[in-house]
Scaffold this motif. Structure first.
Motif, PDB file in Angstrom:
ATOM      1  N   LYS A  82       0.814  -1.225   0.000  1.00  0.00           N
ATOM      2  CA  LYS A  82       0.000   0.000   0.000  1.00  0.00           C
ATOM      3  C   LYS A  82       0.841   1.265   0.000  1.00  0.00           C
ATOM      4  CE  LYS A  82      -3.785   2.131   2.578  1.00  0.00           C
ATOM      5  NZ  LYS A  82      -4.799   1.894   3.627  1.00  0.00           N
ATOM      6  N   THR A  83       0.555   2.118  -1.000  1.00  0.00           N
ATOM      7  CA  THR A  83       1.157   3.453  -1.005  1.00  0.00           C
ATOM      8  C   THR A  83       0.088   4.524  -0.871  1.00  0.00           C
ATOM      9  OG1 THR A  83       0.970   3.848  -3.392  1.00  0.00           O
ATOM     10  CG2 THR A  83       2.902   2.610  -2.653  1.00  0.00           C
ATOM     11  N   GLY A  84      -1.167   4.161  -1.144  1.00  0.00           N
ATOM     12  CA  GLY A  84      -2.268   5.112  -1.124  1.00  0.00           C
ATOM     13  C   GLY A  84      -2.598   5.663  -2.498  1.00  0.00           C
ATOM     14  N   ALA A  85      -1.804   5.272  -3.501  1.00  0.00           N
ATOM     15  CA  ALA A  85      -2.036   5.754  -4.861  1.00  0.00           C
ATOM     16  C   ALA A  85      -2.905   4.761  -5.636  1.00  0.00           C
ATOM     17  CB  ALA A  85      -0.700   5.937  -5.572  1.00  0.00           C
ATOM     18  N   THR A  86      -3.568   5.267  -6.689  1.00  0.00           N
ATOM     19  CA  THR A  86      -4.299   4.357  -7.559  1.00  0.00           C
ATOM     20  C   THR A  86      -3.328   3.342  -8.142  1.00  0.00           C
ATOM     21  OG1 THR A  86      -4.010   5.845  -9.425  1.00  0.00           O
ATOM     22  CG2 THR A  86      -6.065   6.051  -8.179  1.00  0.00           C
ATOM     23  N   GLY A  87      -3.832   2.134  -8.370  1.00  0.00           N
ATOM     24  CA  GLY A  87      -3.001   1.084  -8.929  1.00  0.00           C
ATOM     25  C   GLY A  87      -2.249   0.275  -7.900  1.00  0.00           C
ATOM     26  N   ASP A  88      -2.486   0.533  -6.622  1.00  0.00           N
ATOM     27  CA  ASP A  88      -1.789  -0.224  -5.566  1.00  0.00           C
ATOM     28  C   ASP A  88      -2.062  -1.718  -5.668  1.00  0.00           C
ATOM     29  OD1 ASP A  88      -0.347   1.723  -4.325  1.00  0.00           O
ATOM     30  OD2 ASP A  88      -1.606   1.841  -2.528  1.00  0.00           O
ATOM     31  N   GLY A  89      -3.218  -2.084  -6.208  1.00  0.00           N
ATOM     32  CA  GLY A  89      -3.457  -3.504  -6.440  1.00  0.00           C
ATOM     33  C   GLY A  89      -4.706  -4.034  -5.781  1.00  0.00           C
ATOM     34  N   LYS A  90      -4.829  -5.351  -5.807  1.00  0.00           N
ATOM     35  CA  LYS A  90      -6.040  -5.989  -5.313  1.00  0.00           C
ATOM     36  C   LYS A  90      -5.697  -7.382  -4.827  1.00  0.00           C
ATOM     37  CE  LYS A  90      -9.607  -4.114  -7.197  1.00  0.00           C
ATOM     38  NZ  LYS A  90     -10.587  -3.732  -8.206  1.00  0.00           N
ATOM     39  N   ILE A  91      -6.494  -7.847  -3.875  1.00  0.00           N
ATOM     40  CA  ILE A  91      -6.289  -9.179  -3.310  1.00  0.00           C
ATOM     41  C   ILE A  91      -7.566  -9.982  -3.504  1.00  0.00           C
ATOM     42  CG2 ILE A  91      -5.783 -10.497  -1.214  1.00  0.00           C
ATOM     43  CD1 ILE A  91      -4.392  -7.917  -0.144  1.00  0.00           C
ATOM     44  N   PHE A  92      -7.425 -11.165  -4.042  1.00  0.00           N
ATOM     45  CA  PHE A  92      -8.552 -12.072  -4.232  1.00  0.00           C
ATOM     46  C   PHE A  92      -8.339 -13.301  -3.341  1.00  0.00           C
ATOM     47  CE2 PHE A  92      -7.609  -9.940  -8.283  1.00  0.00           C
ATOM     48  CZ  PHE A  92      -8.798  -9.250  -8.504  1.00  0.00           C
ATOM     49  N   VAL A  93      -9.392 -13.727  -2.663  1.00  0.00           N
ATOM     50  CA  VAL A  93      -9.293 -14.893  -1.770  1.00  0.00           C
ATOM     51  C   VAL A  93     -10.285 -15.953  -2.232  1.00  0.00           C
ATOM     52  CG1 VAL A  93      -9.530 -15.716   0.600  1.00  0.00           C
ATOM     53  CG2 VAL A  93      -8.655 -13.403   0.165  1.00  0.00           C
ATOM     54  N   MET A  94      -9.789 -17.162  -2.416  1.00  0.00           N
ATOM     55  CA  MET A  94     -10.632 -18.270  -2.874  1.00  0.00           C
ATOM     56  C   MET A  94     -10.535 -19.461  -1.946  1.00  0.00           C
ATOM     57  SD  MET A  94      -9.599 -17.834  -6.748  1.00  0.00           S
ATOM     58  CE  MET A  94      -8.472 -16.623  -6.090  1.00  0.00           C
ATOM     59  N   ASP A  95     -11.614 -20.187  -1.834  1.00  0.00           N
ATOM     60  CA  ASP A  95     -11.539 -21.472  -1.144  1.00  0.00           C
ATOM     61  C   ASP A  95     -10.661 -22.411  -1.974  1.00  0.00           C
ATOM     62  OD1 ASP A  95     -13.170 -20.920   1.060  1.00  0.00           O
ATOM     63  OD2 ASP A  95     -14.972 -21.240  -0.136  1.00  0.00           O
ATOM     64  N   LEU A  96      -9.809 -23.132  -1.278  1.00  0.00           N
ATOM     65  CA  LEU A  96      -8.892 -24.062  -1.956  1.00  0.00           C
ATOM     66  C   LEU A  96      -9.258 -25.484  -1.553  1.00  0.00           C
ATOM     67  CD1 LEU A  96      -6.344 -24.476  -3.691  1.00  0.00           C
ATOM     68  CD2 LEU A  96      -5.004 -24.238  -1.611  1.00  0.00           C
ATOM     69  N   GLN A  97      -9.547 -26.291  -2.540  1.00  0.00           N
ATOM     70  CA  GLN A  97     -10.059 -27.636  -2.276  1.00  0.00           C
ATOM     71  C   GLN A  97      -8.969 -28.597  -1.822  1.00  0.00           C
ATOM     72  OE1 GLN A  97     -12.635 -28.940  -5.411  1.00  0.00           O
ATOM     73  NE2 GLN A  97     -12.650 -31.047  -4.679  1.00  0.00           N
ATOM     74  N   GLU A  98      -7.829 -28.549  -2.458  1.00  0.00           N
ATOM     75  CA  GLU A  98      -6.812 -29.548  -2.139  1.00  0.00           C
ATOM     76  C   GLU A  98      -5.426 -29.023  -2.473  1.00  0.00           C
ATOM     77  OE1 GLU A  98      -5.664 -31.644  -0.257  1.00  0.00           O
ATOM     78  OE2 GLU A  98      -6.736 -33.473  -0.777  1.00  0.00           O
ATOM     79  N   CYS A  99      -4.435 -29.593  -1.802  1.00  0.00           N
ATOM     80  CA  CYS A  99      -3.029 -29.297  -2.070  1.00  0.00           C
ATOM     81  C   CYS A  99      -2.268 -30.607  -1.902  1.00  0.00           C
ATOM     82  CB  CYS A  99      -2.534 -28.247  -1.078  1.00  0.00           C
ATOM     83  SG  CYS A  99      -0.748 -27.996  -1.118  1.00  0.00           S
ATOM     84  N   ILE A 100      -1.433 -30.924  -2.840  1.00  0.00           N
ATOM     85  CA  ILE A 100      -0.689 -32.188  -2.796  1.00  0.00           C
ATOM     86  C   ILE A 100       0.787 -31.901  -3.028  1.00  0.00           C
ATOM     87  CG2 ILE A 100      -0.387 -34.466  -3.873  1.00  0.00           C
ATOM     88  CD1 ILE A 100      -3.478 -33.415  -4.967  1.00  0.00           C
ATOM     89  N   ARG A 101       1.619 -32.294  -2.078  1.00  0.00           N
ATOM     90  CA  ARG A 101       3.075 -32.190  -2.285  1.00  0.00           C
ATOM     91  C   ARG A 101       3.486 -33.408  -3.114  1.00  0.00           C
ATOM     92  NH1 ARG A 101       5.055 -30.971   2.697  1.00  0.00           N
ATOM     93  NH2 ARG A 101       5.627 -28.843   2.161  1.00  0.00           N
ATOM     94  N   ILE A 102       3.981 -33.158  -4.290  1.00  0.00           N
ATOM     95  CA  ILE A 102       4.230 -34.249  -5.239  1.00  0.00           C
ATOM     96  C   ILE A 102       5.264 -35.233  -4.689  1.00  0.00           C
ATOM     97  CG2 ILE A 102       5.172 -34.770  -7.526  1.00  0.00           C
ATOM     98  CD1 ILE A 102       3.848 -32.151  -8.508  1.00  0.00           C
ATOM     99  N   ARG A 103       6.334 -34.700  -4.080  1.00  0.00           N
ATOM    100  CA  ARG A 103       7.431 -35.562  -3.630  1.00  0.00           C
ATOM    101  C   ARG A 103       6.974 -36.605  -2.626  1.00  0.00           C
ATOM    102  NH1 ARG A 103      10.791 -35.102   0.790  1.00  0.00           N
ATOM    103  NH2 ARG A 103       9.982 -33.024   1.287  1.00  0.00           N
ATOM    104  N   THR A 104       6.153 -36.200  -1.667  1.00  0.00           N
ATOM    105  CA  THR A 104       5.779 -37.090  -0.561  1.00  0.00           C
ATOM    106  C   THR A 104       4.348 -37.616  -0.660  1.00  0.00           C
ATOM    107  OG1 THR A 104       5.067 -35.156   0.691  1.00  0.00           O
ATOM    108  CG2 THR A 104       7.336 -35.913   1.029  1.00  0.00           C
ATOM    109  N   GLU A 105       3.598 -37.017  -1.562  1.00  0.00           N
ATOM    110  CA  GLU A 105       2.164 -37.306  -1.715  1.00  0.00           C
ATOM    111  C   GLU A 105       1.346 -36.918  -0.481  1.00  0.00           C
ATOM    112  OE1 GLU A 105       1.137 -40.968  -3.778  1.00  0.00           O
ATOM    113  OE2 GLU A 105       3.206 -41.146  -4.482  1.00  0.00           O
ATOM    114  N   GLU A 106       1.949 -36.079   0.390  1.00  0.00           N
ATOM    115  CA  GLU A 106       1.165 -35.519   1.496  1.00  0.00           C
ATOM    116  C   GLU A 106       0.073 -34.625   0.921  1.00  0.00           C
ATOM    117  OE1 GLU A 106       4.356 -34.517   4.947  1.00  0.00           O
ATOM    118  OE2 GLU A 106       4.867 -33.837   2.938  1.00  0.00           O
TER     119      GLU A 106
END
Ligand SMILES: Nc1ncnc2c1ncn2[C@@H]1O[C@H](COP(=O)(O)OP(=O)(O)OP(=O)(O)O)[C@@H](O)[C@H]1O
Ligand SMILES: [Mg+2]
Length: 113
Positions: A82-106
């Protein structure tokens, strides 16, 4: 689990990364993207950041977190970006169904961090 996608100004990337490290968010994907917000890139062009047409260079962050990390992750991004100027950006939040670590299959909350 949540997937946080943030579009930020390129010159704020180092600050955002540091703020994320400060709250122990250490896993991150960074991409260079083009975009514009509601000013359609016009106001920001005058600050010398012109890119293709009215599209401005931005940084896209992807951060997958456990629910208990969501709040501090969002706050860290804001603090760093944040700087307070236009164009500072945006944050999007989504539900995440799954995450898999490929190496360990955790899966799930173990794999995410
Ligand atoms: N609704 C949206 N959908 C997709 N991408 C978006 C959206 N809003 C913003 N972005 C992306 O985020 C970048 C930064 O947006 P920006 O901060 O200019 O948003 P804004 O709504 O115009 O707010 P501000 O008035 O503070 O500039 C844009 O260049 C674009 O890449
Ligand atoms: Mg804008």
């Amino acid at each position: 689990m949540k997937l946080v996608i943030a579009i930020i100004q390129p010159h704020r990337l180092d600050h955002v990364k540091q703020e994320l490290y400060n709250v122990e968010v250490n896993l991150i994907t960074v991409s260079e993207v083009l975009g514009h917000g509601r000013q359609k890139g016009i106001t920001e062009v005058y600050r010398g950041a012109k890119e293709t047409g009215n599209l401005l260079r931005k940084i896209r962050l992807e951060i997958a977190v456990n629910d208990s990390f969501l709040n501090k992750t969002v706050k860290a991004i804001i603090k760093g970006a944040k700087t307070g100027a236009t164009g500072d950006g945006k944050i999007f939040v989504m539900d995440l169904q799954e995450c898999i670590r490929i190496r360990t299959e955790e899966t799930g909350s173990v794999a995410i961090g």
